[in-house]
Enzyme design. Structure first.
Site: not given
Ligand code: GDP
Length: 136
Positions: A88, A118
């Site tokens: 991370r 991811h």
């Molecule tokens: P990560 O764990 O840092 O990948 O983030 P999250 O688990 O919160 O979200 C999963 C994936 O969803 C992220 O890697 C982004 O590609 C997408 N994502 C998260 N937040 C947003 C948002 O506000 N808008 C859009 N379009 N995509 C998002």
């Protein structure tokens, strides 16, 4: 405290398309995360929907599933000391604009959705995500 863990990493379509697979893998290996398993696949939208189902209530869910299934991805099992949190940290913040210098997302991410990688966010999710892609 050091503990050997495994975590799941995905190189997303934007990074595969830009030939960044080896650059990203070398960031992991240079930081003592070994790549135990590694495969390049192209998943369906239905498989992406299953993988991301925790995000189902979110407004960006449809786009997220369409994106992850839009082209080839590389899925990997990374192993090493504190692999979940180390991965991370190497990835950086979700939105590349907010990611720290020299993180993968700062170096290569294009936008919050095309953010190149991811990584599992907990040991529990790492186990589930590894099973999702690597259990026969
Ligand atoms: P990560 O764990 O840092 O990948 O983030 P999250 O688990 O919160 O979200 C999963 C994936 O969803 C992220 O890697 C982004 O590609 C997408 N994502 C998260 N937040 C947003 C948002 O506000 N808008 C859009 N379009 N995509 C998002």
């Amino acid at each position: 405290m050091n503990k050997i863990e495994q975590t799941l990493s995905i190189i997303k379509p934007d990074a595969v398309e830009r030939n960044l697979i080896e650059d990203i893998k070398s960031i992991f290996t240079q930081n003592n995360l070994s790549i135990k398993e590694n495969k390049k696949i192209h998943i369906t939208k239905e498989e992406a929907a299953e993988f991301y189902k925790v995000h189902q209530p979110k407004p960006f869910y449809e786009d997220l599933c369409a994106y992850l299934s839009s082209g080839p991805i590389v899925v990997m099992i990374l192993e090493g000391d504190n692999a979940v949190s180390k991965n991370r940290k190497l990835m950086g913040a979700t939105d590349p604009k907010n990611a720290e210098e020299n993180t993968i997302r700062k170096l290569y991410g294009l936008s919050i959705d095309k953010n190149s990688v991811h990584g599992s966010d907990s040991l529990e999710n790492a186990k589930k995500e590894i099973d999702f892609f690597f259990k026969n």
